[in-house]
Design a protein around this motif. Structure first.
Motif, PDB file in Angstrom:
ATOM      1  N   ASP A 247      -7.712  77.127  31.860  1.00  0.00           N
ATOM      2  CA  ASP A 247      -9.169  76.969  31.871  1.00  0.00           C
ATOM      3  C   ASP A 247      -9.686  76.355  33.166  1.00  0.00           C
ATOM      4  OD1 ASP A 247      -9.356  78.085  29.361  1.00  0.00           O
ATOM      5  OD2 ASP A 247      -9.355  76.159  28.316  1.00  0.00           O
ATOM      6  N   SER A 248      -8.838  75.596  33.855  1.00  0.00           N
ATOM      7  CA  SER A 248      -9.256  74.991  35.123  1.00  0.00           C
ATOM      8  C   SER A 248      -8.766  75.823  36.315  1.00  0.00           C
ATOM      9  CB  SER A 248      -8.734  73.554  35.228  1.00  0.00           C
ATOM     10  OG  SER A 248      -7.323  73.537  35.189  1.00  0.00           O
ATOM     11  N   TYR A 249      -8.277  77.036  36.030  1.00  0.00           N
ATOM     12  CA  TYR A 249      -7.803  77.975  37.049  1.00  0.00           C
ATOM     13  C   TYR A 249      -6.683  77.386  37.900  1.00  0.00           C
ATOM     14  CZ  TYR A 249     -12.047  80.246  35.553  1.00  0.00           C
ATOM     15  OH  TYR A 249     -13.024  80.818  34.779  1.00  0.00           O
ATOM     16  N   LYS A 250      -5.885  76.562  37.286  1.00  0.00           N
ATOM     17  CA  LYS A 250      -4.707  76.007  37.944  1.00  0.00           C
ATOM     18  C   LYS A 250      -3.481  76.661  37.325  1.00  0.00           C
ATOM     19  CE  LYS A 250      -6.995  71.632  38.755  1.00  0.00           C
ATOM     20  NZ  LYS A 250      -7.234  70.321  38.164  1.00  0.00           N
ATOM     21  N   HIS A 251      -2.423  76.655  38.108  1.00  0.00           N
ATOM     22  CA  HIS A 251      -1.197  77.321  37.664  1.00  0.00           C
ATOM     23  C   HIS A 251      -0.005  76.536  38.196  1.00  0.00           C
ATOM     24  CE1 HIS A 251       1.217  80.819  36.474  1.00  0.00           C
ATOM     25  NE2 HIS A 251       1.894  80.615  37.578  1.00  0.00           N
ATOM     26  N   LEU A 252       0.817  76.040  37.306  1.00  0.00           N
ATOM     27  CA  LEU A 252       2.019  75.316  37.693  1.00  0.00           C
ATOM     28  C   LEU A 252       3.121  76.325  37.984  1.00  0.00           C
ATOM     29  CD1 LEU A 252       2.479  72.222  37.731  1.00  0.00           C
ATOM     30  CD2 LEU A 252       3.658  72.476  35.570  1.00  0.00           C
TER      31      LEU A 252
END
Length: 191
Positions: free
Chosen positions: A90-95
């Motif tokens: 949802d925060s457009y982050k990707h680990l």
């Protein structure tokens, strides 16, 4: 793209032509008895090609075995990243792990930020899921106890929490002390 030094296409075209002339069932003797000259030519071509075909089949089996073992070895990491990234999407982050094995946070267009730039809720999720997924002591424990896991987690993440913990360590019993109706509701559905 790396290309082979030897042209492969003519070999496979020849293989297709020869194998297309082989009898679907039966022996090469039956092929030769129908038309001796043509049958001998096809039989000889097949005998010349067959060791290469056997070697290709052997290499294919090795590659299949390697890919299966690679996927099995990668499975815990793939599962871990899936669980954590479910929270971060949802925060457009990707680990992700880089080529050296370091954990990176991608915020789009290959822009990376350090892990310590995550919000408190994001950090809490990363630490908790990492602990459950990779800590040998946690994986061998029978019980996981968390007091107020909803702290720093917004409502949508509270709804994901119980499922994520169970996916990260499926055999572990989870005990939660919470005031969150979302966690209680989801937790009851998994009991």
């Amino acid at each position: 793209v790396q290309t082979c030094a030897l042209p492969i296409s003519p070999f496979f075209e020849h293989l297709r032509n020869v194998s297309g002339q082989l009898p679907p069932s039966g022996t090469l003797d039956q092929l030769i008895s129908r038309d001796k000259d043509q049958g001998l030519k096809i039989a000889l071509s097949w005998l010349v090609i067959k060791p290469s075909v056997d070697r290709i089949n052997q290499i294919t089996c090795y590659v299949d075995t390697y890919l299966r073992q690679y996927q099995e070895a990668l499975s815990p990491i793939t599962s871990y990243l899936s669980i954590v990234n479910n929270f971060l999407k949802d925060s457009y982050k990707h680990l992700r792990f880089d080529n050296t094995g370091a954990l990176q946070v991608d915020i789009g267009q290959s822009r990376l930020i350090p892990l310590n730039s995550l919000s408190s809720g994001e950090s809490q999720i990363v630490v908790l899921i990492t602990h459950l997924a990779f800590n040998p002591a946690a994986r061998s424990a029978n019980v996981f106890i968390v007091d107020e896991p909803e702290l720093s987690l917004h409502l949508a993440w509270q709804e994901l929490f119980v499922t994520a913990v169970q996916e990260a360590s499926p055999s572990m019993q989870i005990i939660l002390a919470t005031h969150s109706p979302s966690i209680i509701q989801i937790g009851r559905a998994h009991v």
